[in-house]
Design a protein around this motif. Structure first.
Motif, short mmCIF file in Angstrom:
data_model
loop_
_atom_site.label_atom_id
_atom_site.label_comp_id
_atom_site.label_asym_id
_atom_site.label_seq_id
_atom_site.Cartn_x
_atom_site.Cartn_y
_atom_site.Cartn_z
N LEU A 106 0.82 -1.21 0.00
CA LEU A 106 0.00 0.00 0.00
C LEU A 106 0.86 1.26 0.00
CD1 LEU A 106 -2.88 1.11 0.15
CD2 LEU A 106 -2.66 1.06 2.64
N LEU A 107 1.89 1.28 0.82
CA LEU A 107 2.77 2.44 0.88
C LEU A 107 3.46 2.68 -0.47
CD1 LEU A 107 4.13 4.65 2.59
CD2 LEU A 107 5.88 2.96 3.14
N ALA A 108 4.03 1.63 -1.03
CA ALA A 108 4.72 1.77 -2.31
C ALA A 108 3.77 2.19 -3.42
CB ALA A 108 5.42 0.46 -2.68
N ALA A 109 2.59 1.60 -3.44
CA ALA A 109 1.62 1.93 -4.49
C ALA A 109 1.14 3.37 -4.37
CB ALA A 109 0.44 0.97 -4.43
N VAL A 110 0.88 3.82 -3.17
CA VAL A 110 0.42 5.19 -2.98
C VAL A 110 1.48 6.19 -3.42
CG1 VAL A 110 -0.15 6.89 -1.19
CG2 VAL A 110 -1.29 4.69 -1.21
N VAL A 111 2.72 5.97 -3.00
CA VAL A 111 3.79 6.88 -3.40
C VAL A 111 3.96 6.89 -4.91
CG1 VAL A 111 6.28 7.28 -3.28
CG2 VAL A 111 4.99 6.78 -1.20
N ALA A 112 3.97 5.72 -5.53
CA ALA A 112 4.15 5.64 -6.99
C ALA A 112 3.01 6.31 -7.73
CB ALA A 112 4.27 4.18 -7.41
N VAL A 113 1.80 6.07 -7.31
CA VAL A 113 0.65 6.64 -8.01
C VAL A 113 0.59 8.15 -7.83
CG1 VAL A 113 -1.87 6.67 -8.05
CG2 VAL A 113 -0.66 4.50 -8.01
N VAL A 114 0.88 8.63 -6.64
CA VAL A 114 0.87 10.08 -6.42
C VAL A 114 1.96 10.75 -7.26
CG1 VAL A 114 1.34 11.86 -4.69
CG2 VAL A 114 -0.23 10.00 -4.16
N MET A 115 3.13 10.15 -7.30
CA MET A 115 4.20 10.73 -8.11
C MET A 115 3.84 10.72 -9.60
SD MET A 115 6.24 11.89 -5.97
CE MET A 115 7.54 12.43 -7.01
N LEU A 116 3.21 9.66 -10.04
CA LEU A 116 2.77 9.60 -11.44
C LEU A 116 1.72 10.66 -11.72
CD1 LEU A 116 2.88 8.14 -14.18
CD2 LEU A 116 1.08 6.64 -13.31
N ALA A 117 0.80 10.84 -10.80
CA ALA A 117 -0.24 11.85 -10.97
C ALA A 117 0.37 13.26 -11.02
CB ALA A 117 -1.26 11.75 -9.84
N VAL A 118 1.32 13.51 -10.16
CA VAL A 118 1.99 14.81 -10.16
C VAL A 118 2.72 15.03 -11.48
CG1 VAL A 118 3.88 16.13 -9.09
CG2 VAL A 118 2.17 15.00 -7.66
N ALA A 170 -6.54 15.86 -15.25
CA ALA A 170 -7.01 15.70 -13.87
C ALA A 170 -8.10 14.62 -13.81
CB ALA A 170 -7.53 17.02 -13.32
N GLY A 171 -8.98 14.60 -14.78
CA GLY A 171 -10.03 13.58 -14.82
C GLY A 171 -9.46 12.20 -15.07
N ALA A 172 -8.46 12.11 -15.94
CA ALA A 172 -7.84 10.81 -16.22
C ALA A 172 -7.11 10.28 -14.99
CB ALA A 172 -6.88 10.94 -17.40
N VAL A 173 -6.42 11.16 -14.29
CA VAL A 173 -5.73 10.74 -13.07
C VAL A 173 -6.74 10.24 -12.04
CG1 VAL A 173 -4.38 11.59 -11.09
CG2 VAL A 173 -3.68 12.14 -13.42
#
Length: 130
Positions: free
Chosen positions: A58-70, A86-89
């Protein structure tokens, strides 16, 4: 005198049979409880391991997804597609959440039955007694 000597040297009396039966029953209960304790310990270990893996995942996935979204938002911010980005993210986050929930339900249903070996042994014992 011969009666007492005959009883001691001959077939065991009812108290000796009762004592042997009690000892056997106690041995069976002891074995089953030892198996149950072992299964509980194994289940605790498995659960702890699953929780550690779940937390790390969960920690790794959240960090990766947030960084990808940014990254996506920063790349498209000065373009007319920033609202689409923003909608796609948001859609990707929602899809990941649904996929994770489905995987959790499947994993929960697939776990082995608790105390399965103990229940099988008790079933075998009941069959032998009948």
């Amino acid at each position: 005198m011969t009666t007492a000597a005959g009883t001691r040297g001959g077939a065991p009396g009812p108290f000796a049979s009762l004592k042997a039966l009690s000892r056997t029953a106690l041995d069976i209960v002891h074995t089953r409880l030892a198996l149950l304790v072992t299964e509980i310990a194994e289940e605790q270990g498995r659960l702890a391991e699953l929780l550690v893996y779940a937390a790390l995942t969960l920690l790794a996935a959240v960090v990766a997804v947030v960084m990808l979204a940014v990254l996506v938002m920063a790349t498209l911010w000065d373009t007319p597609y920033r609202l689409v980005a923003a909608g796609a993210v948001a859609a990707v986050f929602a899809a990941l959440g649904v996929a994770s929930a489905i995987a959790l339900v499947r994993k929960t249903r697939a776990q082995p039955r608790l105390f399965n070996a103990s229940l099988e042994e008790l079933g075998t014992d009941l069959e032998r007694l009948q």
